[in-house]
Write an enzyme that holds these catalytic residues in place. Sequence first.
Site, mmCIF file in Angstrom:
data_model
loop_
_atom_site.group_PDB
_atom_site.id
_atom_site.type_symbol
_atom_site.label_atom_id
_atom_site.label_comp_id
_atom_site.label_asym_id
_atom_site.label_seq_id
_atom_site.Cartn_x
_atom_site.Cartn_y
_atom_site.Cartn_z
ATOM 1 N N GLY A 72 0.829 -1.196 0.000
ATOM 2 C CA GLY A 72 0.000 0.000 0.000
ATOM 3 C C GLY A 72 0.866 1.249 0.000
ATOM 4 C CB SER A 73 0.189 4.631 1.316
ATOM 5 O OG SER A 73 -1.059 4.669 0.673
ATOM 6 C CB THR A 74 4.398 1.399 3.568
ATOM 7 O OG1 THR A 74 4.132 0.180 2.880
ATOM 8 C CG2 THR A 74 3.491 1.485 4.790
#
Lengths: 504, 552
Positions: A236-238
Amino acid sequence: MSQPSSPGDARRSGPDQRAAHMNRPIRRVMLVCGALFAGLLVNANWVQVGEQRSLKQEPTNSREIAARLDRQRGMILAGSTTIASSTPVDDEFKYLRQYADGPLYAPLTGYYALYSATGLESTQNLFLSGDDDRLLASRVSSLFSGSERKGGSVVTTIDPAIQQAASQALAGRKGAVVALDPRTGAILAMVTAPTYDPNSLASHDVDTVQQQYNTLSGDKAEPLLNRAAQQTYPPGSTFKIITAAAALSTGNYNPDSVVPAPDRLPLPQSTVELPNFGGERCGNGQTDTLIHALAISCNTAFAQLGMDLGGDKLREQADAFGFDTTIDGFELPQAKSVFPESLDKPQTAQSAIGQYNVRVTPLQMAQVVAAIANDGRMMKPYVVQELQGPDLKRIAQTEPKELGQPISSQVADQLTTMMKSVVTSGTGRKAQISGVSVAGKTGTAEHGANEPPHAWFVGFAPADNPTIAIAVVVEDGGGEVGTGGAIAAPIAQKVMQTALDVRG
Amino acid sequence: MTLPPRRQWSANLTSAFARVPSPQGVELPPYRRSELVLLVAAGILTTAALSALTLAHDGHLTYHIATYALGFYVLWGFVHLAMRRFAPAADPLLMPLCAALNGLGLVMIYRLDLARSDAAKQAGRAIPPSAAHTQIVWTALSVIVFALVLALVRNHSTLARYTFTAGLAGLVFLCLPALPGIGATINGARLWLRVGPFSFQPSEISKILLAIFFAGYLRTFGALMSAHVVTKARRRSTGNAAAALTGAIRRLRPGAHGPGEPAAPADVTDSSGTYTGVISRVWSKGPRFYVPAILTWVAGLGVLVIERDLGSSLLFFGMFLVVLYVASERARFVVVGLGLFIAAALAAYHLFSHVQVRVDIWLHAFDGTNPSNKSYQLVQGLYGFAAGGITGTGLGRGHPNKVPFANTDFIMASLGEELGLTGVMAILMMYLLIVVRGMRVALTAPDPFGKLLATALAATLGIQVFVQVGGVMRLIPLTGVTLPFVSYGGSSLVANAAIIALLLRISDTVRRRQAEAQEVLEVEPDQVANVQTEIVRRVEVPETQETHEPAE
């Protein structure tokens, strides 16, 4: 032997010569027989000495397992806390393997069952069982003193307080926490949930072990799996940290660079439009600075940035952080994190924000933030701090080793600044620790239409002089629909707080 | 010839027992005294092994050890006395080596008995019958057979008379287990005869009978071959061929001129007629030599197919090749034989699933997913060897009972585990010594039959140990043969005792003659000129016996 007359005498006398012509072939047959026996002797040496170790290590070698249960196996320690030890019992074998706080340390210790072993019990088996060459001196001395031969002990890098805190913070939700010291790579905590009790598999009764194993391996929640290192998730956004690192590394961007950040990003070669999380707006709805885009986790900005950089650049940066390979010599079983190859434009856009087919282990994400925390230098992670002889004397110690430098120290500084803003003013505010600056990044990874997203938080503290780097994943957000900032950040906050308290 | 007092004592003992006293004035070297010393050593080795086992198992020594030690000396002492009586000049090493191997085997069989009875006691089952006690009875029987062979076969040459009888009997014995009614399948191979309560492996007896057969019918083969080849050479070029041929003919006609004599020119000039004679003799004798060879080969394959006995067919084939090679001195036979063997083995591999299984077990022993997955036994045996390492776990301190058939086919794994590489190498060296001493007997034997028989017996023993130990240690595919003298099993023990007795018989003949020749040379130096003819005469005696086969 008494040999009154050499056979030659007999052969020289008259009639013997009639048969003497056979002596040459007889000698050759004798030579062949000698060669056959030489083959047997060489083979015996090979089986009993050359191949001895690998035969002893065969998993089906019940004789070896029984022999090892008949002598005291070494301990596994977390700091000064014993987490696995062998205690004398009065049954078929002499020692029973026991795990203090079994479920808590199960991802590290693994189990030591009658016919199989996992985790450190498996990878450090030679040393624990006392068969390692480094224990030769101790073996020899026990031979002379007549004392029982014992195994050596394995001291792990795990800090019991941090491990405990991580487990409590995760509170039984499916997921994993990995915390490590970015300066050395020493793993401070490795928690997985759900977990199992290795004591249940250490029984000396084959049927009990088999039944327990069948229950555990048949469980859909996969309690035997070490989610921290063996399971991959969409990041995801990591993953935006890595996209940002790739951008900064080109030298064409800095944290204040203005990048396109529309509300909806139409993906080329398709009719699909990529929205921001919850339909939110980044910046002014047209553009945003890189630092702000990361702080609020702007999807469209990073998707466009990814397309501008290209899939190859992203993959290059991801691989520099250790994707698509495993860590050589890591003491626990690990899965490979993956960044897909030959992406088209829409796939590149998806991958740049950690979707599509990008898969990471929590350990991998902890490694990424640890490298940023350590001025761009990525250390090799390790679990075994020290090996001790049966007399508790240190025999070997793990020296920290640099794996590589995926980013320059300047880029590391820029990323740190950007990640600090995530925690101070962005999505990761719940990771704030009073009096300490924290750097981090949240992630809310979509996977499947009907499942809540995985909640992620990765980060390190103190941001300016980091002593702990952490990755937290809560599978399916722990059952509730929520962001990484809401679900995972508080867990990371508690673990980092504990680490800073106990480690100073 | 005066001997030191202690030697004198031994010599007196020998002559007191000797059935055929040494010729007047002939003093044998103290073979039997050496043998006695070695036998005592073998007894000490066995007793020490038994004591170590008892200590490990019970924690203290028991008086049973003394009883068993006494039993050992009574049994082998009996053989020793029989040797003094019937074969006083025979090789002193062979018998004590057998006794030591047999003793070690017995201790290991007893050790496995203990493990079985302990397990039975723990599980509350009935204690299984002792294999060691049965083996002791068989040892006693084989000791009697040992003495009987020495007593009945006074001159090995007489066995040559029964060449074809032995061949036929050997084949019959080999085929018996395949017959319904008396044949029995044990452990997947049909190589047992069951008469009432007794089961018996006739292939062990066939081994000896076929050795006699091969040695008997091939003893003149070499000479015939030489003659044949020389004849062919003669067609290509004249020259020395004629002289060589004369020699060959002479070898064919015992009692003609000694080869030491210069060939009379008349022989060469007269030779044209003889060539034809030789060719016709080779021709007429051809089928006599080839047919049994082919028959035996077919029989070996028959055993392989019907009885699923890979080991025995391998042994017989190996024995046949060895005898053929020694008799003919033609390496080409070995090449052709090995070629045929490889062809047969390949065909067998493609035709028979049990052969494929053996090969698969060998190649993929540790691959749990291999199609047959029958490597359990082999793998357990290898774990045993690995557990033993260099020094072994010590008798009674390992887990050799984990291997199926630990006291028969896999007894080497049991020994390897508890005695270690050291023990395995020592045991292999003992076998090698037996083979080498057997071959020495063959080298010194005066007659072709004796040479071939001794070679066949010694080589077969060597091949058997190789096939056995190599199979268990995964050097070659596993085939079910027993470890001579050591494995549990009566037929094997008795047959191998008979083999050693036959080797000793040939050895006795040779050495007695050597001693006589030596003795004659030791007479007054000025009589030496006369003595020469004496040697020839004396040594020639058995030769004439062999050729003309007079009644004893």
